[in-house]
Design an enzyme around this catalytic site. Structure first.
Site, PDB file in Angstrom:
ATOM      1  CD  GLU A  48      47.198  21.570 -34.266  1.00  0.00           C
ATOM      2  OE1 GLU A  48      47.670  22.230 -33.326  1.00  0.00           O
ATOM      3  OE2 GLU A  48      47.542  20.386 -34.520  1.00  0.00           O
ATOM      4  CG  HIS A  60      48.208  22.356 -28.157  1.00  0.00           C
ATOM      5  ND1 HIS A  60      49.239  23.010 -28.791  1.00  0.00           N
ATOM      6  CD2 HIS A  60      47.654  21.533 -29.095  1.00  0.00           C
ATOM      7  CE1 HIS A  60      49.304  22.604 -30.052  1.00  0.00           C
ATOM      8  NE2 HIS A  60      48.352  21.709 -30.265  1.00  0.00           N
ATOM      9  CG  HIS A  82      49.468  14.993 -34.935  1.00  0.00           C
ATOM     10  ND1 HIS A  82      48.718  15.781 -34.099  1.00  0.00           N
ATOM     11  CD2 HIS A  82      49.815  13.900 -34.207  1.00  0.00           C
ATOM     12  CE1 HIS A  82      48.623  15.190 -32.906  1.00  0.00           C
ATOM     13  NE2 HIS A  82      49.275  14.048 -32.961  1.00  0.00           N
ATOM     14  CG  HIS A 118      48.539  16.259 -29.285  1.00  0.00           C
ATOM     15  ND1 HIS A 118      49.674  15.542 -29.597  1.00  0.00           N
ATOM     16  CD2 HIS A 118      48.716  17.500 -29.831  1.00  0.00           C
ATOM     17  CE1 HIS A 118      50.487  16.299 -30.310  1.00  0.00           C
ATOM     18  NE2 HIS A 118      49.935  17.483 -30.453  1.00  0.00           N
ATOM     19  CD1 TRP A 160      56.603  19.079 -35.921  1.00  0.00           C
ATOM     20  CD2 TRP A 160      55.131  20.731 -36.249  1.00  0.00           C
ATOM     21  NE1 TRP A 160      56.743  19.973 -34.879  1.00  0.00           N
ATOM     22  CE2 TRP A 160      55.845  20.994 -35.062  1.00  0.00           C
ATOM     23  CE3 TRP A 160      54.142  21.624 -36.673  1.00  0.00           C
ATOM     24  CZ2 TRP A 160      55.598  22.133 -34.285  1.00  0.00           C
ATOM     25  CZ3 TRP A 160      53.894  22.751 -35.904  1.00  0.00           C
ATOM     26  CH2 TRP A 160      54.628  22.996 -34.732  1.00  0.00           C
ATOM     27  CG  ASP A 184      45.752  18.302 -32.007  1.00  0.00           C
ATOM     28  OD1 ASP A 184      46.116  17.482 -32.878  1.00  0.00           O
ATOM     29  OD2 ASP A 184      46.415  19.324 -31.728  1.00  0.00           O
TER      30      ASP A 184
END
Length: 207
Positions: free
Chosen positions: A171, A159, A49, A59, A18, A55
């Site tokens: 994801e 989300h 993650h 989260h 990320w 998730d």
């Protein structure tokens, strides 16, 4: 004869993470080896993650459920891969409507994200209206080939809309070699307790 597609991201120290944040890169530490007369051993350090991951509501929702509370039966079943590779910026409700999405399905979004292993600040995401549409349909879960299902939306409406509707979020998929269509889907997150996400192995079986 069934064909098996591994749609998981390989975990390695130089993988996509990320925002290219070095702090969340996986680490592999060799703790013993054959040169010292021992067995070969490795200690790994990964973020929850990392790569392909599931998730949990915690989260994004205060007091939300943790990853260990997600029933295993919700992680196995029918999934459909949708070809959305023409989408440039965001998957919207209008992009999803032609696909006749059914309640109880897992929907996997194949976009241009699947064709690069490098971080892209402009990755294709699921816009809030697309999330609301999927939530209204009552799907079981949605998977994306980006490390995040949304970006550039204040308050994380994608989300939160999905999580409040009980829709699972997966994801970090890799779908470049997977034709659009229906598959038998298996998702196996690590059996972690009390936290908001878990890295996972995911695969599809198709004819």
């Amino acid at each position: 004869m069934f064909k098996l597609y591994d749609i998981s991201t390989a975990i390695r120290p130089d993988m996509q993470v990320w925002k290219d944040n070095a702090a969340v890169r996986p680490t592999f530490e060799n703790t013993s080896n054959h040169q010292t007369g021992q067995t070969y051993g490795t200690r790994i350090g990964i973020d929850a993650h990392t790569g392909t991951h599931l998730d949990a509501p915690l989260h994004m929702l205060d007091g939300g459920a943790t990853i260990d509370t997600i029933p295993l039966q919700d992680l196995v079943g029918t999934a459909r891969v949708l070809d959305l590779t023409r989408v440039v910026d965001a998957v919207t409700a209008e992009d999803l409507k032609p696909h006749a999405i059914q309640p109880g399905e897992w929907i996997l979004l194949k976009t241009r994200n699947s064709f690069t292993d490098r971080w892209d600040d402009g990755f294709v995401f699921l816009r809030a209206d697309g999330a609301a549409y999927l939530a209204e349909l009552g799907i079981k879960g949605v998977g994306t080939d980006a490390l995040g299902i949304e970006r550039s939306q204040e308050g994380y409406p994608t989300h939160r809309t999905l999580m409040r509707a009980g829709v699972l979020i997966l994801e970090g998929l890799r779908l470049a070699d997977v034709p659009p269509g229906s598959y038998f889907f298996v998702l196996a997150p690590l059996k972690l307790e009390g936290i908001e996400a878990a890295p996972a192995r995911a695969f599809l079986l198709g004819s």
